[in-house]
Scaffold this motif. Structure first.
Motif, short mmCIF file in Angstrom:
data_model
loop_
_atom_site.label_atom_id
_atom_site.label_comp_id
_atom_site.label_asym_id
_atom_site.label_seq_id
_atom_site.Cartn_x
_atom_site.Cartn_y
_atom_site.Cartn_z
N PHE A 1 3.07 -1.16 -5.39
CA PHE A 1 2.23 -1.30 -4.20
C PHE A 1 1.68 0.06 -3.80
N CYS A 2 0.46 0.08 -3.29
CA CYS A 2 -0.13 1.33 -2.80
C CYS A 2 0.64 1.78 -1.56
N PRO A 3 1.11 3.03 -1.54
CA PRO A 3 1.84 3.52 -0.37
C PRO A 3 0.94 3.71 0.86
N SER A 4 -0.36 3.75 0.64
CA SER A 4 -1.26 3.97 1.77
C SER A 4 -1.66 2.67 2.47
N CYS A 5 -1.98 1.63 1.66
CA CYS A 5 -2.50 0.41 2.28
C CYS A 5 -1.68 -0.84 1.95
N GLY A 6 -0.75 -0.75 1.00
CA GLY A 6 0.10 -1.91 0.68
C GLY A 6 -0.47 -2.84 -0.36
N CYS B 1 -6.36 5.80 -8.84
CA CYS B 1 -6.62 5.48 -7.43
C CYS B 1 -6.40 4.00 -7.14
N CYS B 2 -6.08 3.74 -5.90
CA CYS B 2 -5.95 2.37 -5.40
C CYS B 2 -7.34 1.74 -5.29
N PRO B 3 -7.50 0.51 -5.82
CA PRO B 3 -8.82 -0.14 -5.76
C PRO B 3 -9.21 -0.60 -4.36
N LYS B 4 -8.25 -0.63 -3.46
CA LYS B 4 -8.52 -1.11 -2.10
C LYS B 4 -8.92 0.03 -1.16
N CYS B 5 -8.09 1.09 -1.11
CA CYS B 5 -8.33 2.17 -0.15
C CYS B 5 -8.79 3.47 -0.82
N ASN B 6 -8.79 3.49 -2.17
CA ASN B 6 -9.26 4.64 -2.96
C ASN B 6 -8.37 5.87 -2.85
ZN ZN Z 1 -4.41 1.54 -1.13
#
Ligand code: ZN
Length: 95
Positions: free
Chosen positions: A81-86, A65-70
């Motif tokens: 880069f996370c495709p959801s939040c960058g 999981c992305c640590p920023k947006c989960n």
């Molecule tokens: Zn993210």
């Protein structure tokens, strides 16, 4: 100056603006500085984490999981880069 120092500098500017902002004339400056800080923070790679539960249910498989947006991120491709939040992503152990 590196990214972390730039963030600290921008945070100091926000505090400086807030300290004499009784008429809210610096609101737009403060907003712009906060957006700048968030943009720089996204460029600093953060480690993905392992998850195997969602909404209280535990699965016998897991995902990263992305640590920023989960949101779930693909460990096969090891996205930069996370495709959801960058958010810039880091794979493997922290140094
Ligand atoms: Zn993210």
């Amino acid at each position: 100056m590196d990214s972390l120092e730039a963030i600290e500098q921008l945070k100091d500017l926000i505090e400086d603006r807030k300290s004499f902002d009784k008429d809210k004339i610096w609101d737009r400056d403060i907003e712009a500085l906060k957006i700048g800080i968030a943009a720089i923070e996204k460029q600093i790679p953060k480690s993905t984490y392992w998850e195997n539960s969602k909404n209280g249910k535990i699965y016998d498989f897991g995902w990263f999981c992305c640590p920023k947006c989960n949101e779930m991120v693909d460990d096969f491709e090891e996205w930069k880069f996370c495709p959801s939040c960058g958010q810039a992503l880091k794979w493997g152990e922290d140094e």
